[in-house]
Design a protein around this motif. Structure first.
Motif, PDB file in Angstrom:
ATOM      1  N   ALA A 165       0.866  -1.188   0.000  1.00  0.00           N
ATOM      2  CA  ALA A 165       0.000   0.000   0.000  1.00  0.00           C
ATOM      3  C   ALA A 165       0.897   1.230   0.000  1.00  0.00           C
ATOM      4  N   ASP A 166       1.466   1.535  -1.153  1.00  0.00           N
ATOM      5  CA  ASP A 166       2.448   2.611  -1.225  1.00  0.00           C
ATOM      6  C   ASP A 166       1.831   3.999  -1.152  1.00  0.00           C
ATOM      7  N   LEU A 167       0.633   4.179  -1.699  1.00  0.00           N
ATOM      8  CA  LEU A 167       0.015   5.514  -1.774  1.00  0.00           C
ATOM      9  C   LEU A 167      -1.200   5.640  -0.863  1.00  0.00           C
ATOM     10  N   GLY A 168      -1.225   4.873   0.200  1.00  0.00           N
ATOM     11  CA  GLY A 168      -2.346   4.933   1.128  1.00  0.00           C
ATOM     12  C   GLY A 168      -3.472   3.989   0.787  1.00  0.00           C
ATOM     13  N   LEU A 169      -3.494   3.497  -0.437  1.00  0.00           N
ATOM     14  CA  LEU A 169      -4.462   2.490  -0.863  1.00  0.00           C
ATOM     15  C   LEU A 169      -3.717   1.219  -1.220  1.00  0.00           C
ATOM     16  N   PRO A 170      -4.334   0.055  -1.036  1.00  0.00           N
ATOM     17  CA  PRO A 170      -3.681  -1.188  -1.465  1.00  0.00           C
ATOM     18  C   PRO A 170      -3.301  -1.119  -2.936  1.00  0.00           C
ATOM     19  N   ASN A 171      -2.125  -1.611  -3.259  1.00  0.00           N
ATOM     20  CA  ASN A 171      -1.660  -1.547  -4.643  1.00  0.00           C
ATOM     21  C   ASN A 171      -2.603  -2.265  -5.597  1.00  0.00           C
ATOM     22  N   ALA A 172      -3.186  -3.371  -5.139  1.00  0.00           N
ATOM     23  CA  ALA A 172      -4.131  -4.095  -5.989  1.00  0.00           C
ATOM     24  C   ALA A 172      -5.359  -3.244  -6.289  1.00  0.00           C
ATOM     25  N   VAL A 173      -5.796  -2.462  -5.315  1.00  0.00           N
ATOM     26  CA  VAL A 173      -6.953  -1.582  -5.523  1.00  0.00           C
ATOM     27  C   VAL A 173      -6.594  -0.455  -6.483  1.00  0.00           C
ATOM     28  N   LEU A 174      -5.396   0.103  -6.334  1.00  0.00           N
ATOM     29  CA  LEU A 174      -4.946   1.143  -7.267  1.00  0.00           C
ATOM     30  C   LEU A 174      -4.882   0.602  -8.695  1.00  0.00           C
ATOM     31  N   LEU A 175      -4.356  -0.596  -8.844  1.00  0.00           N
ATOM     32  CA  LEU A 175      -4.298  -1.231 -10.160  1.00  0.00           C
ATOM     33  C   LEU A 175      -5.702  -1.401 -10.727  1.00  0.00           C
ATOM     34  N   MET A 176      -6.616  -1.843  -9.880  1.00  0.00           N
ATOM     35  CA  MET A 176      -8.001  -2.030 -10.322  1.00  0.00           C
ATOM     36  C   MET A 176      -8.605  -0.707 -10.785  1.00  0.00           C
ATOM     37  N   ILE A 177      -8.378   0.364 -10.040  1.00  0.00           N
ATOM     38  CA  ILE A 177      -8.929   1.673 -10.399  1.00  0.00           C
ATOM     39  C   ILE A 177      -8.369   2.148 -11.740  1.00  0.00           C
TER      40      ILE A 177
END
Length: 247
Positions: A165-177
């Motif tokens: 979670a590098d930017l405060g959100l899980p990386n998998a969630v960022l990828l999904m977005i």
């Protein structure tokens, strides 16, 4: 449900239920569900399914179906982790090596999706039958490659995508977005997106209008396979292992 119209004048509508007592409990608000941490946890848990849903949506809009995505999750995860274990140094694998191994798993899943698209377009086989067969093929390959065992000899850094979670959100969630944003642009602002809708709406009219139907269908099945492969990488990263039962 206590407010449903079916419970009004219950004895008149259903005489046998005249003596039935309807209990209306008081409402109770449970505030924990909408807390930020819980919502992030749910988003992280559904990331794999959500990523696969992007490709599946394109396939369904084109009037097709892809039943192989579950097995492609397992195949991609097994291939990527097997390459890391056997060819990249296992627990000592570098970040670039892990990236290339993961890319190999995604490319293999893309190839399977492309093959399904070719079978549908070139031979006219129903997508249900083609992808059902590829589901069994991909699952069988995953079991053969993994030899029926879990693969877990991978570096701790491999969990960066699934648990980081590098930017405060899980990386998998960022990828999904990011993927959803790109898919939205494709389907609403690009010619290819219009083609996908046209093929699904009326393929003959689309053909007469100059839409390359075969290329569009091969594209959507390839994308579906690629995103299923990416979902397998995310799942392997979340669980720090791979298994032929995934998906």
């Amino acid at each position: 449900t206590a407010a449903w119209a079916v419970f009004e004048n219950l004895g008149v509508k259903f005489p046998p239920l005249t003596s039935t007592r309807v209990v209306t409990p008081q409402t109770h608000r449970w505030p924990n569900f909408l807390k930020g941490d819980n919502l992030l946890n749910i988003a992280n848990q559904i990331a794999v399914i959500a990523i696969i849903a992007i490709g599946m949506t394109m396939v369904i809009i084109s009037a097709g179906i892809d039943l192989s995505v579950g097995s492609l999750i397992a195949l991609s995860a097994v291939v990527a982790t097997l390459l890391i274990r056997e060819g990249a140094g296992a627990e000592q694998a570098s970040s670039s090596a892990m990236f290339l191994c993961s890319l190999a798993g995604i490319l293999l899943s893309s190839a399977v999706g492309c093959f399904s698209g070719v079978m549908v377009t070139a031979f006219g086989i129903p997508a249900f039958i083609v992808t059902l067969g590829m589901m069994l093929v991909a699952s069988g390959l995953a079991y053969i490659f993994a030899k029926g065992q879990s693969i877990y000899q991978i570096p701790d850094a491999f969990i960066w995508l699934g648990r980081g979670a590098d930017l405060g959100l899980p990386n998998a969630v960022l990828l999904m977005i990011v993927l959803y944003a790109l898919a939205h642009i494709l389907m609403t602002r690009m010619t290819l997106g219009r083609y996908i809708y046209a093929v699904g709406g009326n393929p003959e009219a689309a053909r007469l209008s100059g839409v390359p139907i075969r290329a569009v269908l091969i594209f959507v099945y390839t994308v579906s396979g690629a995103l299923a492969g990416l979902g397998g990488i995310v799942m392997a990263s979340q669980l720090k292992s791979a298994d032929a039962n995934y998906g």
